[in-house]
Design a protein around this motif. Structure first.
Motif, PDB file in Angstrom:
ATOM      1  N   GLU A   7      28.545  23.005 -44.289  1.00  0.00           N
ATOM      2  CA  GLU A   7      27.925  22.673 -43.006  1.00  0.00           C
ATOM      3  C   GLU A   7      27.221  21.326 -43.077  1.00  0.00           C
ATOM      4  N   ARG A  10      29.851  18.580 -42.919  1.00  0.00           N
ATOM      5  CA  ARG A  10      30.326  18.403 -41.538  1.00  0.00           C
ATOM      6  C   ARG A  10      29.283  17.649 -40.707  1.00  0.00           C
ATOM      7  N   THR A  11      28.016  17.934 -40.953  1.00  0.00           N
ATOM      8  CA  THR A  11      26.946  17.229 -40.234  1.00  0.00           C
ATOM      9  C   THR A  11      26.969  15.743 -40.547  1.00  0.00           C
ATOM     10  N   ARG A  14      29.580  14.170 -38.556  1.00  0.00           N
ATOM     11  CA  ARG A  14      29.201  14.139 -37.138  1.00  0.00           C
ATOM     12  C   ARG A  14      28.203  13.023 -36.847  1.00  0.00           C
ATOM     13  N   GLU A  15      27.254  12.807 -37.763  1.00  0.00           N
ATOM     14  CA  GLU A  15      26.156  11.878 -37.496  1.00  0.00           C
ATOM     15  C   GLU A  15      26.419  10.452 -37.961  1.00  0.00           C
ATOM     16  N   ARG A  77      21.433  21.902 -40.653  1.00  0.00           N
ATOM     17  CA  ARG A  77      22.098  20.682 -40.163  1.00  0.00           C
ATOM     18  C   ARG A  77      21.124  19.516 -40.024  1.00  0.00           C
ATOM     19  N   ASP A  97      19.329  20.688 -36.507  1.00  0.00           N
ATOM     20  CA  ASP A  97      20.045  19.524 -35.938  1.00  0.00           C
ATOM     21  C   ASP A  97      19.133  18.322 -35.747  1.00  0.00           C
ATOM     22  N   ARG A 123      16.935  19.335 -32.601  1.00  0.00           N
ATOM     23  CA  ARG A 123      17.674  18.187 -32.040  1.00  0.00           C
ATOM     24  C   ARG A 123      16.798  16.957 -31.796  1.00  0.00           C
ATOM     25  N   ASP A 178      22.550   9.982 -28.886  1.00  0.00           N
ATOM     26  CA  ASP A 178      22.150   9.039 -29.924  1.00  0.00           C
ATOM     27  C   ASP A 178      20.915   8.282 -29.488  1.00  0.00           C
TER      28      ASP A 178
END
Length: 212
Positions: A7, A10-11, A14-15, A77, A97, A123, A178
């Motif tokens: 995970e 994958r983060t 993504r980032e 994440r 996140d 987030r 972003d």
């Protein structure tokens, strides 16, 4: 454990658009190394092995340039991008996140042995060299601009910038994905512009009165 590592990888993809291969992410991302070592340190911290936990944290700082106290609670994440100089204090709580850039500090403001570090919601994005101080809460989906110093609670969904940090952008129906550091509004400049506009309006009114 392996699911969490997958995970995390994958983060990273993504980032970070610079991520190319899984092997590159595993070997060359000190932000991930710091998070993985923190999980080990945090495990020992929770089970009473305080000195061992601090030692692992110290080794992690030496290897990555990122200092995370083993007592800090970090969600899933969590991603550190270019993490050199990051400091995360003992009673910090970080949600899921969350994205943090280099040089950011989640620090304390008291010597008392109590909750003294920030609580970061889900987030949240924390810009480069931003400093968040004290047992304050940063709401979900908030954005903290680069170089900002936050000493008061931040509502959910807003963008704050400046020293001390002020709300520069109110929540939107669709939150920003972003944090575009080069395009953040400046609340001080906006206030000055408002004053200048009011001054122009007053001068125009005075001229109209003088001409009567």
């Amino acid at each position: 454990m392996f699911k969490r590592i997958a995970e995390d990888i994958r983060t990273a993809f993504r980032e970070d658009p610079a991520a190319r291969t899984v092997m590159e992410v595993i070997l060359c991302y000190p932000g991930l190394h710091a998070i993985w070592l923190h999980r080990i340190a945090h495990f020992f911290w929770r089970h009473g092995w305080k000195n061992l936990a601090r030692l692992i944290s110290h080794i992690s700082r030496f290897l990555t340039g990122i200092e995370i106290h083993p007592g800090a609670k970090i969600g899933r994440r969590f991603f550190i991008d270019h993490g050199m100089g990051i400091v995360i204090g003992e009673t910090t709580e970080i949600g899921d996140d969350v994205l943090m850039y280099q040089g950011a500090v989640l620090g304390g403001t008291t010597r008392e042995k109590k909750k003294r570090h920030p609580t970061i919601g889900n987030r949240v994005v924390i810009g480069a060299d931003a400093v968040v101080l004290g047992a304050i809460e940063v709401g979900e989906d908030a954005r903290i601009g680069s170089g900002s110093v936050v000493v008061k609670p931040v509502p959910a969904g807003v963008t704050v910038v400046g020293v001390p940090a002020r709300i520069a952008e109110k929540p939107k129906i669709k939150p920003l994905i972003d944090l575009e550091h080069g395009h953040l509004p400046d609340p001080v400049a906006e206030a000055v512009n408002i004053l200048l506009k009011k001054q122009d309006a007053l001068e125009e009114r005075i001229r109209s009165l003088e001409n009567k």
